[in-house]
Write a protein that holds these residues in place. Structure first.
Motif, short mmCIF file in Angstrom:
data_model
loop_
_atom_site.label_atom_id
_atom_site.label_comp_id
_atom_site.label_asym_id
_atom_site.label_seq_id
_atom_site.Cartn_x
_atom_site.Cartn_y
_atom_site.Cartn_z
N CYS A 44 0.84 -1.22 0.00
CA CYS A 44 0.00 0.00 0.00
C CYS A 44 0.86 1.25 0.00
CB CYS A 44 -0.94 0.02 1.20
SG CYS A 44 -2.30 -1.12 1.01
N SER A 45 1.95 1.26 0.80
CA SER A 45 2.78 2.48 0.85
C SER A 45 3.51 2.66 -0.48
CB SER A 45 3.74 2.45 2.04
OG SER A 45 4.61 1.36 1.92
N CYS A 46 3.92 1.56 -1.14
CA CYS A 46 4.55 1.68 -2.47
C CYS A 46 3.55 2.26 -3.46
CB CYS A 46 5.05 0.32 -2.96
SG CYS A 46 6.41 -0.33 -1.99
N MET A 47 2.31 1.78 -3.39
CA MET A 47 1.27 2.26 -4.30
C MET A 47 1.01 3.76 -4.07
SD MET A 47 -0.85 1.62 -6.64
CE MET A 47 -1.21 -0.09 -6.82
N MET A 48 0.96 4.16 -2.79
CA MET A 48 0.73 5.58 -2.49
C MET A 48 1.86 6.44 -3.05
SD MET A 48 -2.09 5.85 -0.97
CE MET A 48 -2.36 7.19 0.12
N LEU A 49 3.09 5.96 -2.88
CA LEU A 49 4.24 6.71 -3.39
C LEU A 49 4.23 6.81 -4.90
CD1 LEU A 49 7.38 5.80 -1.32
CD2 LEU A 49 6.76 8.06 -2.12
N LEU A 50 3.71 5.73 -5.53
CA LEU A 50 3.64 5.70 -7.00
C LEU A 50 2.63 6.74 -7.51
CD1 LEU A 50 4.57 3.99 -9.52
CD2 LEU A 50 2.46 2.71 -9.23
N ILE A 51 1.46 6.80 -6.86
CA ILE A 51 0.41 7.67 -7.41
C ILE A 51 0.48 9.11 -6.88
CG2 ILE A 51 -1.18 5.75 -7.80
CD1 ILE A 51 -2.81 6.78 -5.40
N VAL A 105 1.72 11.97 -9.12
CA VAL A 105 1.00 12.06 -10.39
C VAL A 105 -0.46 12.48 -10.16
CG1 VAL A 105 0.50 10.83 -12.53
CG2 VAL A 105 2.40 10.10 -11.12
N MET A 106 -1.07 12.00 -9.06
CA MET A 106 -2.49 12.27 -8.85
C MET A 106 -2.77 13.27 -7.73
SD MET A 106 -4.01 8.46 -9.37
CE MET A 106 -5.69 8.95 -9.05
N ILE A 107 -1.99 13.24 -6.66
CA ILE A 107 -2.34 14.07 -5.50
C ILE A 107 -1.62 15.42 -5.54
CG2 ILE A 107 -2.51 14.16 -2.98
CD1 ILE A 107 -4.13 11.86 -4.23
N ASP A 108 -0.29 15.42 -5.70
CA ASP A 108 0.45 16.70 -5.70
C ASP A 108 -0.13 17.71 -6.70
OD1 ASP A 108 2.16 16.02 -3.66
OD2 ASP A 108 3.72 15.22 -4.96
N PRO A 109 -0.50 17.27 -7.95
CA PRO A 109 -1.04 18.26 -8.90
C PRO A 109 -2.39 18.86 -8.50
CG PRO A 109 -0.26 16.30 -10.06
CD PRO A 109 -0.28 15.97 -8.61
N LEU A 110 -3.04 18.31 -7.45
CA LEU A 110 -4.28 18.94 -6.97
C LEU A 110 -3.97 20.28 -6.33
CD1 LEU A 110 -5.98 15.91 -5.13
CD2 LEU A 110 -6.62 16.85 -7.36
N PHE A 123 2.68 21.35 -11.87
CA PHE A 123 3.99 20.74 -12.13
C PHE A 123 4.23 20.72 -13.63
CE2 PHE A 123 2.80 19.44 -7.99
CZ PHE A 123 3.97 19.19 -7.30
N GLN A 124 5.45 21.04 -14.03
CA GLN A 124 5.77 20.97 -15.45
C GLN A 124 7.27 20.72 -15.62
OE1 GLN A 124 4.90 24.76 -17.24
NE2 GLN A 124 5.83 25.90 -15.57
N PRO A 125 7.69 20.27 -16.83
CA PRO A 125 9.13 20.10 -17.05
C PRO A 125 9.83 21.46 -16.89
CG PRO A 125 7.85 19.11 -18.82
CD PRO A 125 6.88 19.87 -17.98
N ALA A 161 13.80 21.97 -2.84
CA ALA A 161 13.76 20.99 -3.93
C ALA A 161 13.65 19.63 -3.24
CB ALA A 161 15.03 21.04 -4.77
N TYR A 162 13.10 18.63 -3.93
CA TYR A 162 12.94 17.32 -3.27
C TYR A 162 12.86 16.20 -4.29
CZ TYR A 162 7.99 17.99 -4.44
OH TYR A 162 6.80 18.19 -5.11
N VAL A 163 13.01 14.97 -3.79
CA VAL A 163 12.83 13.77 -4.60
C VAL A 163 11.57 13.08 -4.11
CG1 VAL A 163 13.77 11.48 -5.11
CG2 VAL A 163 15.27 13.42 -5.03
N THR A 164 10.75 12.60 -5.04
CA THR A 164 9.54 11.90 -4.62
C THR A 164 9.21 10.79 -5.61
OG1 THR A 164 7.21 12.19 -4.02
CG2 THR A 164 8.00 13.51 -5.84
N GLY A 165 8.16 10.04 -5.32
CA GLY A 165 7.68 9.02 -6.25
C GLY A 165 8.36 7.68 -6.08
N PHE A 166 7.87 6.73 -6.87
CA PHE A 166 8.34 5.35 -6.78
C PHE A 166 8.28 4.75 -8.17
CE2 PHE A 166 7.48 0.81 -5.69
CZ PHE A 166 8.67 0.57 -5.00
#
Ligand SMILES: [Zn+2]
Length: 404
Positions: free
Chosen positions: A154-161, A164-169, A173-175, A213-218
Protein backbone atom coordinates in the motif's frame (compact mmCIF):
# COMPACT_ATOMS: atom_id res chain seq x y z
CA UNK A 1 39.43 32.38 -14.35
CA UNK A 2 42.04 32.33 -11.59
CA UNK A 3 39.67 34.38 -9.41
CA UNK A 4 36.87 31.85 -10.05
CA UNK A 5 39.08 28.99 -8.86
CA UNK A 6 40.08 30.91 -5.72
CA UNK A 7 36.44 31.71 -5.00
CA UNK A 8 35.39 28.10 -5.51
CA UNK A 9 37.97 26.96 -2.91
CA UNK A 10 37.12 29.64 -0.31
CA UNK A 11 35.33 28.36 2.80
CA UNK A 12 31.86 29.80 3.43
CA UNK A 13 31.24 31.25 6.90
CA UNK A 14 28.01 30.30 8.69
CA UNK A 15 26.30 33.47 9.92
CA UNK A 16 24.60 33.36 13.33
CA UNK A 17 20.80 33.18 13.21
CA UNK A 18 19.06 36.56 13.02
CA UNK A 19 16.77 37.60 15.90
CA UNK A 20 13.80 37.01 13.60
CA UNK A 21 15.02 33.48 12.72
CA UNK A 22 15.50 32.70 16.44
CA UNK A 23 11.98 33.94 17.22
CA UNK A 24 10.65 31.75 14.41
CA UNK A 25 12.62 28.76 15.73
CA UNK A 26 11.48 29.18 19.37
CA UNK A 27 7.82 29.86 18.57
CA UNK A 28 7.95 26.89 16.14
CA UNK A 29 9.07 24.64 19.00
CA UNK A 30 6.19 25.81 21.21
CA UNK A 31 3.76 25.24 18.36
CA UNK A 32 5.18 21.75 17.76
CA UNK A 33 4.55 20.87 21.44
CA UNK A 34 1.00 22.24 21.27
CA UNK A 35 0.27 20.14 18.17
CA UNK A 36 1.82 17.02 19.69
CA UNK A 37 -0.38 17.40 22.81
CA UNK A 38 -3.45 18.11 20.64
CA UNK A 39 -2.70 14.94 18.62
CA UNK A 40 -3.09 12.93 21.85
CA UNK A 41 -5.78 15.01 23.55
CA UNK A 42 -8.34 15.18 20.73
CA UNK A 43 -8.70 11.39 20.15
CA UNK A 44 -8.62 10.87 23.94
CA UNK A 45 -11.58 13.25 24.30
CA UNK A 46 -13.56 11.37 21.64
CA UNK A 47 -12.86 8.19 23.56
CA UNK A 48 -13.20 9.11 27.24
CA UNK A 49 -16.39 11.18 26.84
CA UNK A 50 -18.10 8.26 25.08
CA UNK A 51 -18.68 10.57 22.11
CA UNK A 52 -17.07 8.12 19.69
CA UNK A 53 -19.57 5.41 20.76
CA UNK A 54 -22.49 7.82 20.33
CA UNK A 55 -21.20 8.74 16.87
CA UNK A 56 -20.98 5.04 16.00
CA UNK A 57 -24.57 4.41 17.18
CA UNK A 58 -25.78 7.36 15.08
CA UNK A 59 -23.88 6.04 12.02
CA UNK A 60 -25.38 2.57 12.52
CA UNK A 61 -28.88 4.02 12.63
CA UNK A 62 -28.23 5.99 9.41
CA UNK A 63 -26.34 3.34 7.40
CA UNK A 64 -27.93 -0.07 7.01
CA UNK A 65 -24.78 -1.98 5.91
CA UNK A 66 -21.62 -2.20 8.05
CA UNK A 67 -19.44 -0.39 5.48
CA UNK A 68 -21.89 2.50 5.08
CA UNK A 69 -22.09 2.92 8.82
CA UNK A 70 -18.28 2.95 8.95
CA UNK A 71 -18.14 5.47 6.08
CA UNK A 72 -20.57 7.82 7.87
CA UNK A 73 -18.66 7.48 11.12
CA UNK A 74 -15.33 8.17 9.36
CA UNK A 75 -16.57 11.27 7.53
CA UNK A 76 -18.10 12.65 10.75
CA UNK A 77 -15.01 11.82 12.86
CA UNK A 78 -12.48 13.23 10.37
CA UNK A 79 -14.68 16.28 9.69
CA UNK A 80 -15.01 17.07 13.42
CA UNK A 81 -11.25 16.64 13.98
CA UNK A 82 -10.68 18.99 11.03
CA UNK A 83 -12.96 21.65 12.56
CA UNK A 84 -11.37 21.33 16.02
CA UNK A 85 -7.87 21.71 14.55
CA UNK A 86 -8.83 24.42 12.04
CA UNK A 87 -8.00 27.48 14.23
CA UNK A 88 -4.53 26.11 15.07
CA UNK A 89 -3.89 25.10 11.44
CA UNK A 90 -5.01 28.53 10.25
CA UNK A 91 -2.63 30.22 12.66
CA UNK A 92 0.27 27.87 11.86
CA UNK A 93 -0.15 27.63 8.10
CA UNK A 94 -1.37 31.14 7.28
CA UNK A 95 -1.22 33.85 9.96
CA UNK A 96 2.17 32.92 11.37
CA UNK A 97 3.91 32.47 8.00
CA UNK A 98 2.58 35.84 6.78
CA UNK A 99 3.69 37.52 10.00
CA UNK A 100 7.25 36.27 9.34
CA UNK A 101 6.98 37.31 5.66
CA UNK A 102 7.48 33.71 4.52
CA UNK A 103 4.19 33.29 2.66
CA UNK A 104 2.72 34.44 -0.66
CA UNK A 105 -0.53 32.57 -0.16
CA UNK A 106 -3.96 34.19 -0.43
CA UNK A 107 -6.55 33.12 2.13
CA UNK A 108 -8.54 31.51 -0.70
CA UNK A 109 -5.58 29.31 -1.77
CA UNK A 110 -4.84 28.34 1.84
CA UNK A 111 -8.46 27.42 2.56
CA UNK A 112 -8.86 25.62 -0.79
CA UNK A 113 -5.70 23.56 -0.12
CA UNK A 114 -6.90 22.84 3.40
CA UNK A 115 -10.26 21.50 2.08
CA UNK A 116 -8.47 19.46 -0.60
CA UNK A 117 -6.22 17.89 2.07
CA UNK A 118 -9.34 16.97 4.04
CA UNK A 119 -10.82 15.46 0.85
CA UNK A 120 -7.68 13.35 0.28
CA UNK A 121 -7.75 12.17 3.92
CA UNK A 122 -11.45 11.26 3.68
CA UNK A 123 -10.83 9.32 0.44
CA UNK A 124 -7.89 7.39 1.97
CA UNK A 125 -9.97 6.54 5.07
CA UNK A 126 -12.93 5.41 2.96
CA UNK A 127 -10.65 3.25 0.82
CA UNK A 128 -8.63 1.62 3.59
CA UNK A 129 -9.73 2.79 7.08
CA UNK A 130 -12.19 -0.11 7.49
CA UNK A 131 -9.52 -2.78 6.95
CA UNK A 132 -8.02 -2.88 10.51
CA UNK A 133 -11.47 -3.44 12.09
CA UNK A 134 -12.37 -6.26 9.71
CA UNK A 135 -8.95 -7.87 10.29
CA UNK A 136 -9.32 -7.62 14.08
CA UNK A 137 -12.78 -9.19 13.78
CA UNK A 138 -11.68 -12.06 11.54
CA UNK A 139 -8.27 -12.73 13.06
CA UNK A 140 -8.02 -11.38 16.64
CA UNK A 141 -4.53 -12.93 17.12
CA UNK A 142 -2.83 -12.23 13.78
CA UNK A 143 -4.49 -9.02 12.57
CA UNK A 144 -1.33 -6.97 13.29
CA UNK A 145 0.74 -9.28 11.05
CA UNK A 146 -1.70 -9.14 8.12
CA UNK A 147 -2.09 -5.38 8.45
CA UNK A 148 1.72 -4.96 8.48
CA UNK A 149 2.02 -7.14 5.37
CA UNK A 150 -0.62 -4.99 3.64
CA UNK A 151 1.19 -1.80 4.61
CA UNK A 152 4.23 -2.50 2.40
CA UNK A 153 2.46 -2.74 -1.03
CA UNK A 154 0.00 0.00 0.00
CA UNK A 155 2.78 2.48 0.85
CA UNK A 156 4.55 1.68 -2.47
CA UNK A 157 1.27 2.26 -4.30
CA UNK A 158 0.73 5.58 -2.49
CA UNK A 159 4.24 6.71 -3.39
CA UNK A 160 3.64 5.70 -7.00
CA UNK A 161 0.41 7.67 -7.41
CA UNK A 162 1.07 10.63 -5.07
CA UNK A 163 3.25 12.79 -7.41
CA UNK A 164 1.00 12.06 -10.39
CA UNK A 165 -2.49 12.27 -8.85
CA UNK A 166 -2.34 14.07 -5.50
CA UNK A 167 0.45 16.70 -5.70
CA UNK A 168 -1.04 18.26 -8.90
CA UNK A 169 -4.28 18.94 -6.97
CA UNK A 170 -2.40 21.62 -5.05
CA UNK A 171 0.17 23.06 -7.49
CA UNK A 172 1.12 23.08 -11.15
CA UNK A 173 3.99 20.74 -12.13
CA UNK A 174 5.77 20.97 -15.45
CA UNK A 175 9.13 20.10 -17.05
CA UNK A 176 11.86 22.70 -16.44
CA UNK A 177 11.15 25.81 -18.52
CA UNK A 178 14.79 27.00 -18.61
CA UNK A 179 16.05 24.86 -21.49
CA UNK A 180 19.71 25.84 -21.03
CA UNK A 181 19.56 24.68 -17.42
CA UNK A 182 17.65 21.58 -18.45
CA UNK A 183 20.40 20.61 -20.94
CA UNK A 184 23.04 20.94 -18.18
CA UNK A 185 20.86 18.92 -15.83
CA UNK A 186 20.45 16.12 -18.36
CA UNK A 187 24.24 15.89 -18.76
CA UNK A 188 24.64 15.74 -14.98
CA UNK A 189 21.82 13.19 -14.68
CA UNK A 190 23.52 10.93 -17.21
CA UNK A 191 26.71 11.05 -15.13
CA UNK A 192 24.74 10.05 -12.03
CA UNK A 193 23.03 7.19 -13.90
CA UNK A 194 19.59 8.84 -13.85
CA UNK A 195 17.53 8.86 -17.04
CA UNK A 196 16.47 12.26 -18.38
CA UNK A 197 13.03 13.84 -18.14
CA UNK A 198 12.76 13.22 -14.42
CA UNK A 199 13.29 16.83 -13.31
CA UNK A 200 10.23 19.05 -12.79
CA UNK A 201 9.44 22.53 -11.53
CA UNK A 202 6.42 23.44 -9.42
CA UNK A 203 4.83 26.87 -8.94
CA UNK A 204 5.27 26.99 -5.15
CA UNK A 205 5.72 30.78 -5.38
CA UNK A 206 1.90 31.05 -5.16
CA UNK A 207 2.22 29.60 -1.66
CA UNK A 208 5.56 30.53 -0.18
CA UNK A 209 8.68 32.66 -0.27
CA UNK A 210 10.80 29.79 1.07
CA UNK A 211 13.12 27.76 -1.15
CA UNK A 212 13.26 23.98 -1.63
CA UNK A 213 13.76 20.99 -3.93
CA UNK A 214 12.94 17.32 -3.27
CA UNK A 215 12.83 13.77 -4.60
CA UNK A 216 9.54 11.90 -4.62
CA UNK A 217 7.68 9.02 -6.25
CA UNK A 218 8.34 5.35 -6.78
CA UNK A 219 9.39 3.40 -9.88
CA UNK A 220 7.67 5.07 -12.88
CA UNK A 221 6.74 8.22 -10.95
CA UNK A 222 10.16 8.81 -9.29
CA UNK A 223 11.25 12.40 -9.90
CA UNK A 224 13.24 15.42 -8.75
CA UNK A 225 11.17 18.58 -8.20
CA UNK A 226 12.46 22.15 -7.92
CA UNK A 227 10.25 24.80 -6.34
CA UNK A 228 10.18 27.79 -8.71
CA UNK A 229 11.30 29.91 -5.74
CA UNK A 230 14.59 27.95 -5.80
CA UNK A 231 14.97 28.50 -9.57
CA UNK A 232 14.65 32.27 -8.99
CA UNK A 233 16.82 32.52 -5.88
CA UNK A 234 19.81 30.27 -6.61
CA UNK A 235 22.40 30.89 -9.33
CA UNK A 236 23.24 28.16 -11.83
CA UNK A 237 26.13 26.66 -9.86
CA UNK A 238 23.97 26.54 -6.71
CA UNK A 239 21.04 24.95 -8.57
CA UNK A 240 23.31 22.24 -9.92
CA UNK A 241 24.74 21.70 -6.42
CA UNK A 242 21.19 21.28 -5.02
CA UNK A 243 20.41 18.97 -7.92
CA UNK A 244 23.54 16.94 -7.12
CA UNK A 245 22.19 16.46 -3.58
CA UNK A 246 18.74 15.42 -4.87
CA UNK A 247 20.35 13.06 -7.37
CA UNK A 248 22.14 11.52 -4.39
CA UNK A 249 18.77 10.60 -2.84
CA UNK A 250 17.71 9.24 -6.20
CA UNK A 251 20.82 7.25 -7.09
CA UNK A 252 21.46 5.90 -3.56
CA UNK A 253 17.90 4.47 -3.38
CA UNK A 254 16.85 6.49 -0.33
CA UNK A 255 13.12 6.20 -1.02
CA UNK A 256 13.23 2.39 -0.94
CA UNK A 257 15.39 2.52 2.23
CA UNK A 258 12.79 4.79 3.87
CA UNK A 259 9.95 2.41 2.93
CA UNK A 260 11.95 -0.47 4.45
CA UNK A 261 12.53 1.41 7.72
CA UNK A 262 8.92 2.57 8.03
CA UNK A 263 7.73 -0.98 7.32
CA UNK A 264 9.83 -2.32 10.22
CA UNK A 265 8.52 0.44 12.52
CA UNK A 266 4.93 -0.23 11.42
CA UNK A 267 5.32 -3.92 12.31
CA UNK A 268 6.66 -2.99 15.76
CA UNK A 269 3.86 -0.44 16.22
CA UNK A 270 1.14 -2.87 15.17
CA UNK A 271 2.46 -5.62 17.40
CA UNK A 272 2.68 -3.18 20.34
CA UNK A 273 -0.91 -2.08 19.63
CA UNK A 274 -2.04 -5.71 19.59
CA UNK A 275 -0.41 -6.36 22.98
CA UNK A 276 -1.75 -3.15 24.50
CA UNK A 277 -5.31 -3.73 23.30
CA UNK A 278 -5.18 -7.18 24.91
CA UNK A 279 -4.19 -5.65 28.27
CA UNK A 280 -6.76 -2.87 28.49
CA UNK A 281 -9.23 -3.94 31.23
CA UNK A 282 -12.80 -4.63 30.09
CA UNK A 283 -14.17 -1.81 32.24
CA UNK A 284 -12.50 0.71 29.94
CA UNK A 285 -14.19 -0.81 26.92
CA UNK A 286 -17.51 -0.40 28.74
CA UNK A 287 -16.66 3.12 29.76
CA UNK A 288 -15.76 4.08 26.17
CA UNK A 289 -18.97 2.35 24.98
CA UNK A 290 -16.91 0.10 22.69
CA UNK A 291 -18.30 -3.40 22.15
CA UNK A 292 -15.03 -4.99 20.96
CA UNK A 293 -11.78 -3.75 19.44
CA UNK A 294 -13.23 -4.61 16.03
CA UNK A 295 -15.91 -1.95 16.69
CA UNK A 296 -15.00 1.13 14.62
CA UNK A 297 -15.90 3.32 17.59
CA UNK A 298 -12.36 2.30 18.72
CA UNK A 299 -10.86 4.39 15.88
CA UNK A 300 -9.83 7.28 18.20
CA UNK A 301 -7.92 4.75 20.32
CA UNK A 302 -5.99 3.61 17.22
CA UNK A 303 -5.31 7.26 16.32
CA UNK A 304 -4.12 7.87 19.89
CA UNK A 305 -1.76 4.85 19.75
CA UNK A 306 -0.44 5.82 16.29
CA UNK A 307 0.22 9.45 17.36
CA UNK A 308 1.89 8.29 20.58
CA UNK A 309 4.13 5.77 18.78
CA UNK A 310 4.96 8.36 16.10
CA UNK A 311 6.39 10.54 18.90
CA UNK A 312 8.34 7.60 20.34
CA UNK A 313 9.74 6.52 16.96
CA UNK A 314 10.46 10.04 15.69
CA UNK A 315 14.10 10.17 16.97
CA UNK A 316 15.00 6.92 15.16
CA UNK A 317 13.24 7.91 11.92
CA UNK A 318 14.74 11.40 11.97
CA UNK A 319 18.26 10.10 12.74
CA UNK A 320 17.97 7.85 9.70
CA UNK A 321 16.70 10.74 7.59
CA UNK A 322 19.62 12.94 8.72
CA UNK A 323 22.02 10.13 7.77
CA UNK A 324 20.45 9.97 4.27
CA UNK A 325 20.65 13.76 3.90
CA UNK A 326 24.32 13.68 4.85
CA UNK A 327 25.01 10.94 2.29
CA UNK A 328 23.11 12.96 -0.37
CA UNK A 329 25.30 15.99 0.47
CA UNK A 330 28.38 13.78 0.06
CA UNK A 331 27.09 12.45 -3.28
CA UNK A 332 26.46 16.00 -4.59
CA UNK A 333 29.98 17.10 -3.64
CA UNK A 334 31.60 14.03 -5.19
CA UNK A 335 29.52 14.47 -8.36
CA UNK A 336 30.32 18.14 -8.90
CA UNK A 337 33.40 19.04 -6.79
CA UNK A 338 31.75 22.47 -6.43
CA UNK A 339 31.88 22.78 -2.63
CA UNK A 340 31.57 26.55 -2.65
CA UNK A 341 28.31 26.57 -4.64
CA UNK A 342 26.89 23.79 -2.42
CA UNK A 343 27.71 25.88 0.67
CA UNK A 344 26.32 29.18 -0.69
CA UNK A 345 23.12 27.35 -1.78
CA UNK A 346 22.71 26.21 1.84
CA UNK A 347 23.44 29.72 3.04
CA UNK A 348 20.62 31.06 0.84
CA UNK A 349 18.32 28.33 2.16
CA UNK A 350 19.15 29.44 5.70
CA UNK A 351 18.38 33.06 4.90
CA UNK A 352 15.22 32.56 2.82
CA UNK A 353 13.70 29.84 5.02
CA UNK A 354 14.54 31.58 8.34
CA UNK A 355 16.43 28.48 9.50
CA UNK A 356 18.43 28.24 12.70
CA UNK A 357 21.88 27.02 11.52
CA UNK A 358 22.78 25.58 14.96
CA UNK A 359 19.57 24.27 16.63
CA UNK A 360 19.50 22.64 20.07
CA UNK A 361 19.85 18.93 20.83
CA UNK A 362 16.19 18.27 21.65
CA UNK A 363 15.13 19.96 18.40
CA UNK A 364 17.61 17.79 16.51
CA UNK A 365 16.36 14.59 18.18
CA UNK A 366 12.63 15.14 17.69
CA UNK A 367 12.23 17.51 14.76
CA UNK A 368 15.25 17.66 12.46
CA UNK A 369 14.95 15.64 9.25
CA UNK A 370 18.17 17.26 7.95
CA UNK A 371 21.52 17.87 9.65
CA UNK A 372 21.78 21.47 10.90
CA UNK A 373 22.55 23.87 8.04
CA UNK A 374 25.66 25.02 9.91
CA UNK A 375 26.98 21.44 10.01
CA UNK A 376 26.15 20.95 6.33
CA UNK A 377 28.06 24.09 5.34
CA UNK A 378 31.01 23.00 7.55
CA UNK A 379 30.98 19.64 5.72
CA UNK A 380 30.97 21.38 2.29
CA UNK A 381 33.95 23.44 3.43
CA UNK A 382 36.08 20.47 4.45
CA UNK A 383 35.03 17.45 2.33
CA UNK A 384 37.44 17.07 -0.61
CA UNK A 385 38.69 13.44 -0.66
CA UNK A 386 39.45 13.75 -4.40
CA UNK A 387 42.25 16.22 -3.62
CA UNK A 388 44.20 13.47 -1.85
CA UNK A 389 43.66 11.26 -4.92
CA UNK A 390 41.96 8.51 -2.88
CA UNK A 391 38.71 6.77 -3.83
CA UNK A 392 35.52 8.63 -2.92
CA UNK A 393 32.55 6.96 -1.19
CA UNK A 394 30.05 7.31 -4.07
CA UNK A 395 32.45 6.35 -6.88
CA UNK A 396 30.41 3.30 -7.91
CA UNK A 397 27.34 5.48 -8.63
CA UNK A 398 29.11 8.20 -10.60
CA UNK A 399 29.98 7.39 -14.20
CA UNK A 400 32.52 10.10 -15.03
CA UNK A 401 34.69 12.40 -12.97
CA UNK A 402 33.86 16.12 -13.22
CA UNK A 403 35.75 18.00 -15.90
CA UNK A 404 38.25 20.19 -14.01
ZN1 LIG B 1 17.76 15.95 0.77
Amino acid sequence: MFQDVTRAMAPVAVPVASKKALRFYRSGNVLWCVRAVAGLLIPALFLFTGFSARLRSWAERMGSKWYFAFALYWVAFAGLCYLIELPLDYYRGFVRLHSYDLSNQTFGKWFGDSLKSLGVLLAIGLAGGWIPFQLIKRSPRRWWLYLGLLYVPCSCMMLLIWPVMIDPLFNKFQPLQDKVLEAKILTLAARAGIEGGRVYEVNKSVDTKTVNAYVTGFMGSKRIVFWDTALRTLDEGELLAVLGHEMGHYALGHIVQSIALSSVLIFVALYASHRWLGRIPGRYQRRFGIRAWSDFAALPLLVLIVNFLALIFAPAELAFSRHQEHEADRFGLELLHNNHAAATALLKLQQHNLSNPRPGRIYTLWRASHPAIGERIDFCNRYRPWEAGGPARCDEYIRQRPVP
